[in-house]
Design a protein around this motif. Structure first.
Motif, PDB file in Angstrom:
ATOM      1  N   SER A  58       0.723  -1.389   0.015  1.00  0.00           N
ATOM      2  CA  SER A  58      -0.049  -0.016  -0.131  1.00  0.00           C
ATOM      3  C   SER A  58       0.442   1.274   0.019  1.00  0.00           C
ATOM      4  O   SER A  58       2.036   1.261   0.036  1.00  0.00           O
ATOM      5  CB  SER A  58      -0.918  -0.023   1.292  1.00  0.00           C
ATOM      6  N   ARG A  59       0.309   2.426   0.105  1.00  0.00           N
ATOM      7  CA  ARG A  59       0.853   3.690   0.056  1.00  0.00           C
ATOM      8  C   ARG A  59       0.626   4.382   1.560  1.00  0.00           C
ATOM      9  O   ARG A  59       1.105   5.723   1.889  1.00  0.00           O
ATOM     10  CB  ARG A  59       0.188   4.623  -0.866  1.00  0.00           C
ATOM     11  N   VAL A  60       0.220   3.449   2.432  1.00  0.00           N
ATOM     12  CA  VAL A  60       0.099   3.891   3.651  1.00  0.00           C
ATOM     13  C   VAL A  60       1.431   3.863   4.520  1.00  0.00           C
ATOM     14  O   VAL A  60       2.175   2.828   4.550  1.00  0.00           O
ATOM     15  CB  VAL A  60      -0.838   3.264   4.485  1.00  0.00           C
ATOM     16  N   THR A  61       1.850   4.883   5.355  1.00  0.00           N
ATOM     17  CA  THR A  61       3.135   4.849   5.992  1.00  0.00           C
ATOM     18  C   THR A  61       2.921   4.185   7.450  1.00  0.00           C
ATOM     19  O   THR A  61       2.038   4.654   7.998  1.00  0.00           O
ATOM     20  CB  THR A  61       3.777   6.172   6.162  1.00  0.00           C
ATOM     21  N   ALA A  62       3.522   3.294   7.552  1.00  0.00           N
ATOM     22  CA  ALA A  62       3.634   2.654   9.063  1.00  0.00           C
ATOM     23  C   ALA A  62       4.368   3.480   9.941  1.00  0.00           C
ATOM     24  O   ALA A  62       5.661   3.521  10.069  1.00  0.00           O
ATOM     25  CB  ALA A  62       4.161   1.095   9.303  1.00  0.00           C
ATOM     26  N   VAL A  63       3.698   4.056  10.975  1.00  0.00           N
ATOM     27  CA  VAL A  63       4.442   4.846  11.963  1.00  0.00           C
ATOM     28  C   VAL A  63       4.676   4.274  13.350  1.00  0.00           C
ATOM     29  O   VAL A  63       3.689   3.821  13.785  1.00  0.00           O
ATOM     30  CB  VAL A  63       3.793   6.165  12.433  1.00  0.00           C
ATOM     31  N   LEU A  64       5.962   3.695  13.549  1.00  0.00           N
ATOM     32  CA  LEU A  64       6.217   3.000  14.774  1.00  0.00           C
ATOM     33  C   LEU A  64       6.636   3.861  16.116  1.00  0.00           C
ATOM     34  O   LEU A  64       7.332   4.738  15.787  1.00  0.00           O
ATOM     35  CB  LEU A  64       7.279   1.896  14.210  1.00  0.00           C
ATOM     36  N   LEU A  65       6.266   3.422  16.989  1.00  0.00           N
ATOM     37  CA  LEU A  65       6.422   4.069  18.308  1.00  0.00           C
ATOM     38  C   LEU A  65       7.015   3.322  19.509  1.00  0.00           C
ATOM     39  O   LEU A  65       6.205   3.032  20.511  1.00  0.00           O
ATOM     40  CB  LEU A  65       4.867   4.851  18.844  1.00  0.00           C
ATOM     41  N   PRO A  66       8.345   2.894  19.155  1.00  0.00           N
ATOM     42  CA  PRO A  66       8.935   1.816  20.148  1.00  0.00           C
ATOM     43  C   PRO A  66       9.063   2.491  21.754  1.00  0.00           C
ATOM     44  O   PRO A  66       8.821   1.527  22.735  1.00  0.00           O
ATOM     45  CB  PRO A  66      10.125   1.736  19.647  1.00  0.00           C
ATOM     46  N   ALA A  67       9.007   3.675  21.959  1.00  0.00           N
ATOM     47  CA  ALA A  67       8.977   4.228  23.291  1.00  0.00           C
ATOM     48  C   ALA A  67       7.859   3.793  23.844  1.00  0.00           C
ATOM     49  O   ALA A  67       7.500   3.530  25.164  1.00  0.00           O
ATOM     50  CB  ALA A  67       9.268   5.928  23.365  1.00  0.00           C
ATOM     51  N   SER A  68       6.857   3.987  23.205  1.00  0.00           N
ATOM     52  CA  SER A  68       5.436   3.616  23.778  1.00  0.00           C
ATOM     53  C   SER A  68       5.243   2.060  24.150  1.00  0.00           C
ATOM     54  O   SER A  68       4.916   1.630  25.262  1.00  0.00           O
ATOM     55  CB  SER A  68       4.275   3.847  22.834  1.00  0.00           C
ATOM     56  N   ALA A  69       5.752   1.421  23.308  1.00  0.00           N
ATOM     57  CA  ALA A  69       5.995  -0.147  23.562  1.00  0.00           C
ATOM     58  C   ALA A  69       6.689  -0.364  24.892  1.00  0.00           C
ATOM     59  O   ALA A  69       6.238  -1.344  25.730  1.00  0.00           O
ATOM     60  CB  ALA A  69       6.409  -0.912  22.233  1.00  0.00           C
ATOM     61  N   LEU A  70       7.658   0.415  24.790  1.00  0.00           N
ATOM     62  CA  LEU A  70       8.731   0.143  26.023  1.00  0.00           C
ATOM     63  C   LEU A  70       7.910   0.679  27.292  1.00  0.00           C
ATOM     64  O   LEU A  70       8.067  -0.269  28.196  1.00  0.00           O
ATOM     65  CB  LEU A  70       9.908   1.061  25.813  1.00  0.00           C
ATOM     66  N   PHE A  71       7.514   1.996  27.274  1.00  0.00           N
ATOM     67  CA  PHE A  71       6.946   2.397  28.323  1.00  0.00           C
ATOM     68  C   PHE A  71       5.728   1.500  29.091  1.00  0.00           C
ATOM     69  O   PHE A  71       5.592   1.411  30.148  1.00  0.00           O
ATOM     70  CB  PHE A  71       6.202   3.712  27.877  1.00  0.00           C
ATOM     71  N   LEU A  72       4.847   0.883  28.219  1.00  0.00           N
ATOM     72  CA  LEU A  72       4.024   0.012  28.437  1.00  0.00           C
ATOM     73  C   LEU A  72       4.233  -1.411  28.741  1.00  0.00           C
ATOM     74  O   LEU A  72       3.433  -2.269  28.862  1.00  0.00           O
ATOM     75  CB  LEU A  72       2.833   0.158  27.509  1.00  0.00           C
ATOM     76  N   SER A  73       5.612  -1.643  28.239  1.00  0.00           N
ATOM     77  CA  SER A  73       6.050  -2.930  28.570  1.00  0.00           C
ATOM     78  C   SER A  73       5.358  -3.993  27.426  1.00  0.00           C
ATOM     79  O   SER A  73       4.874  -4.944  27.933  1.00  0.00           O
ATOM     80  CB  SER A  73       6.077  -3.637  29.935  1.00  0.00           C
ATOM     81  N   ARG A  74       5.093  -3.674  26.456  1.00  0.00           N
ATOM     82  CA  ARG A  74       4.298  -4.239  25.429  1.00  0.00           C
ATOM     83  C   ARG A  74       5.228  -4.870  24.402  1.00  0.00           C
ATOM     84  O   ARG A  74       6.335  -4.418  24.152  1.00  0.00           O
ATOM     85  CB  ARG A  74       3.304  -3.400  24.662  1.00  0.00           C
ATOM     86  N   PRO A  75       4.592  -5.645  23.666  1.00  0.00           N
ATOM     87  CA  PRO A  75       5.426  -6.339  22.283  1.00  0.00           C
ATOM     88  C   PRO A  75       5.858  -5.022  21.384  1.00  0.00           C
ATOM     89  O   PRO A  75       5.345  -4.195  21.415  1.00  0.00           O
ATOM     90  CB  PRO A  75       4.758  -7.377  21.573  1.00  0.00           C
ATOM     91  N   MET A  76       7.082  -5.198  21.047  1.00  0.00           N
ATOM     92  CA  MET A  76       7.414  -4.266  19.843  1.00  0.00           C
ATOM     93  C   MET A  76       6.806  -4.421  18.202  1.00  0.00           C
ATOM     94  O   MET A  76       6.415  -5.501  18.016  1.00  0.00           O
ATOM     95  CB  MET A  76       8.979  -4.227  19.542  1.00  0.00           C
ATOM     96  N   PRO A  77       6.646  -3.440  17.533  1.00  0.00           N
ATOM     97  CA  PRO A  77       5.753  -3.586  16.366  1.00  0.00           C
ATOM     98  C   PRO A  77       6.927  -4.443  15.492  1.00  0.00           C
ATOM     99  O   PRO A  77       8.151  -4.384  15.644  1.00  0.00           O
ATOM    100  CB  PRO A  77       5.606  -2.232  15.888  1.00  0.00           C
ATOM    101  N   PRO A  78       6.484  -4.989  14.426  1.00  0.00           N
ATOM    102  CA  PRO A  78       7.202  -5.718  13.348  1.00  0.00           C
ATOM    103  C   PRO A  78       8.066  -4.929  12.766  1.00  0.00           C
ATOM    104  O   PRO A  78       7.836  -4.980  11.223  1.00  0.00           O
ATOM    105  CB  PRO A  78       6.363  -6.704  12.966  1.00  0.00           C
ATOM    106  N   ALA A  79       9.025  -4.111  12.915  1.00  0.00           N
ATOM    107  CA  ALA A  79       9.495  -3.366  12.149  1.00  0.00           C
ATOM    108  C   ALA A  79      10.352  -3.852  11.063  1.00  0.00           C
ATOM    109  O   ALA A  79      10.308  -3.574   9.865  1.00  0.00           O
ATOM    110  CB  ALA A  79      10.477  -2.397  12.972  1.00  0.00           C
ATOM    111  N   ARG A  80      11.222  -4.697  11.364  1.00  0.00           N
ATOM    112  CA  ARG A  80      12.024  -5.423  10.415  1.00  0.00           C
ATOM    113  C   ARG A  80      11.246  -6.142   9.225  1.00  0.00           C
ATOM    114  O   ARG A  80      11.639  -5.989   8.005  1.00  0.00           O
ATOM    115  CB  ARG A  80      12.994  -6.517  11.260  1.00  0.00           C
TER     116      ARG A  80
ATOM    117  N   GLN B 266      15.781  -2.674  19.919  1.00  0.00           N
ATOM    118  CA  GLN B 266      14.670  -3.454  19.933  1.00  0.00           C
ATOM    119  C   GLN B 266      13.866  -3.845  18.487  1.00  0.00           C
ATOM    120  O   GLN B 266      13.158  -4.911  18.343  1.00  0.00           O
ATOM    121  CB  GLN B 266      13.572  -2.676  20.600  1.00  0.00           C
ATOM    122  N   LEU B 267      14.006  -2.677  17.437  1.00  0.00           N
ATOM    123  CA  LEU B 267      13.347  -3.073  16.205  1.00  0.00           C
ATOM    124  C   LEU B 267      14.246  -3.560  15.143  1.00  0.00           C
ATOM    125  O   LEU B 267      13.751  -3.924  14.118  1.00  0.00           O
ATOM    126  CB  LEU B 267      12.633  -1.696  15.799  1.00  0.00           C
TER     127      LEU B 267
END
Lengths: 411, 411
Positions: free
Chosen positions: A284-306, A341-342
């Motif tokens: 698609s032409r949609v940009t994926a905006v990744l927010l790893p500080a949020s994932a860290l802050f909430l101790s959530r899984p990281m987004p599948p950046a790679r 992380q990513l």
């Protein structure tokens, strides 16, 4: 941008390295994400608010007339950083909630217990316009100190007409790009999300569309479902706003498909996105905006950046700065997290929070690169190698910030 | 510490909050780890290098004679932070290795490819004593800016007699507590670990014991096994050094049992420690030093902090600052990670990197608390609530640092 005769001039000289994303009329994807140009022993010459020349020192020659000089020895220049996803317009803090979460409460539990977004809505509604402007300017000062020269900030802590519009005005007054996050949460005075959307689209959208560049919606259990988001965004698109979504933060609820269907500029978060979502975004032409500080802050899984980058998706990085789930305005820290992380290289991280973030905000023709014609926004890192941007975790690397051709005062 | 007549005096007044660990003659454990005293609207009065009084402003009364004042309005005071585990004496960097790891190489792979510790050993051996001192002082300046007023630093990047002793002298000259990490890695000029230990204990230990306070060993595959560590530490203990171990970072190799058997002061890392190790530590007098910035930097599992605290173990926090696996000197960032990744409360994190860290270094009678008789080391946070120490991830929270009764110049 072009310079005019008589403009003040600034020369940053003897830089150890100058690093910039390569020119691109669209967000960089796949292998291009890690494509940066590096000039050793470099200069940047600014006139007025614009860059007029960059190059190696041996090509500088004589600069006639009056020019302020900034010593770049032992320093590396990168473009001023672009933070394309923040919630910087809020009053109060959520430090007590943070301490509770450290003791084991989950984000969803805190939300259910009256903490979460609504706690900030209450504080923000109680603030005056002047107090909100001061808050955004304070946060903007923190961002500048961390090297951010262009920032977006969303409303979404008002959820009534007056506070939403006040928030958008405060963001613009502080020099930010304003996004109307009219569908952040359902405030308690409405019986349900649909009733709230009736109000927001009828009473707030017409004026919000005059102030904001984009609209945003939080697609999540307890917030808005995919059909409600479609209704909200369709109306906002018709009013001329660019479209963005908070999607797949905790659960996949169809936000990726909706973003593609509606031609959204970005979908942000994606911590819960699976392989089908990755493939769909890559095509698609949609940009994926990744927010790893949020994932860290909430101790959530990281987004599948790679996976996203390798599949060819356009990826940007941002802080998600907000009082509840990411009290972090530092894009250098986000670049560190991107590397550790990513699994993005320092070059991929840099392009993701300069060129690609500028594309998300629709200003990639003037910011996000160090090149003639661009606005003279640069970060001078006090480091021997520009990759310390990601390497020196939490370190004091920002030496100076040049903002629109002038050395900024860092608070 | 006691003040003498004629000493210069410093009064920090009108502090929003003053926070200090409670008095403890041993490291705080279990529920006591989160025990801090909080004084609202507070002052600290220093004479010479010592604190002479702390309390609420209404108890301040008149302070006769000459006294320098520091405005504490809108600020919170915490004890100067104590970093009990760093490798701050090194030359060069490992930014290229960092970029390779971001692209997917593992720490052990990089080590096997000639990167890792030996790359820094080569650079450190090539440095002059003056260059090493300058490096430690530069790193010490970064630490101070982040609020660290007492730091430990290890040798271990020399692994020959001259560089090991030079490193220990440089750490002491920069004001640090020196630890001889004589068993960090086996340098290539020795056929095996035992041959290297023969040399280190015969040729280096006698002089190192004159300079260092403690000895340390890296118990890990590819470094030293449990029997080799026992031999090394036993000799160091006989020479009068306190004993510490790097243990269970990647694999459990018996380091916990060895630490307890030998009466070690601390065992550091513990990312791989299982429930048996947690129980054994909880019943022992060995302090568990946790290094979450290292786990983050290497994208490794976090140590079982919550289990250790809940089981009653003594826990300290440190940065592990080093060029390869934790290029991070910021204890505030470590406190953020403690809250979000280790599930420690802000109070537990503060005690772990003040009082408990001071116990690890054997200086808990003079540093780690804001109380009369302690050295006047304090961090003035520009925050409305002291818990921003952990909450404001990567934020510019350190306003001023008071070091031995004087406002320090932060670089």
């Amino acid at each position: 941008m072009s310079a005019r005769p008589g403009d003040r001039r600034l020369l940053v000289r003897d830089l150890a390295q100058l690093v910039t994303p390569a020119a691109a009329s669209a967000p960089a994807r796949g292998a291009d994400l890690g494509h940066v140009d590096i000039i050793e022993d470099a200069f940047v010459l600014c006139e007025g608010e614009a860059i007029v020349r960059v190059g190696p020192m041996h090509e500088l020659g004589t600069v006639d007339g009056e020019v302020e000089e900034l010593d770049g020895r032992g320093r590396c220049a990168i473009p001023g950083l672009v933070d394309c996803h923040t919630h910087a317009c809020f009053a109060g803090d959520r430090v007590s909630e943070f301490a509770l979460r450290a003791a084991g409460a989950t984000y969803e539990e805190l939300h259910a217990r009256g903490g979460g977004i609504m706690a900030t809505v209450t504080a923000t509604r109680a603030a005056t316009e002047d107090e909100l402007l001061q808050a955004v300017e304070r946060h903007r000062g923190w961002m500048l100190r961390a090297g951010t020269t262009t920032f977006e900030a969303k409303s979404g802590y008002g959820l009534d007409r007056e506070t939403e519009l006040t928030s958008l005005r405060a963001v613009k007054a502080a020099g930010g790009v304003a996004t109307w996050l009219g569908a952040h949460a359902v405030p308690p005075e409405f019986p349900d999300a649909d009733a709230y959307l009736d109000f927001a689209l009828r009473e707030v959208l017409p004026a919000a569309a005059e102030l904001a560049d984009a609209a945003d919606v939080f697609v999540e259990r307890g917030a808005f479902d995919s059909d409600q988001a479609r209704r909200f965004l369709t109306a906002c698109g018709a009013a001329g706003l660019a479209l963005r979504l908070h999607g797949d933060q905790f659960t996949e609820l169809g936000a990726v498909g909706l973003a593609i269907e509606l031609g959204a500029t970005s979908i942000d978060h994606l911590e819960a996105t699976g392989d089908d979502g990755v493939r769909a975004l890559a095509e698609s032409r949609v940009t994926a905006v990744l927010l790893p500080a949020s994932a860290l802050f909430l101790s959530r899984p990281m987004p599948p950046a790679r996976k996203l980058v390798d599949a060819g998706a356009a990826v940007a990085l941002a802080t998600d700065f907000n009082p509840g789930s990411a009290f972090c305005e530092s894009l250098p820290l986000v670049c560190s997290l991107a590397a550790t992380q990513l699994k993005l290289s320092p070059a991929e991280a840099l392009v993701a929070c300069t060129l690609n973030a500028a594309h998300v905000l629709g200003c990639a023709d003037t910011v996000g690169r160090l090149a003639p014609g661009y606005r003279a926004d640069a970060v001078l890192l006090d480091v021997p190698d520009w990759r310390y941007l990601a390497y020196h975790l939490g370190g004091p690397i920002v030496g100076d910030v040049v903002l629109a051709g002038e050395r900024a005062e860092l608070r």
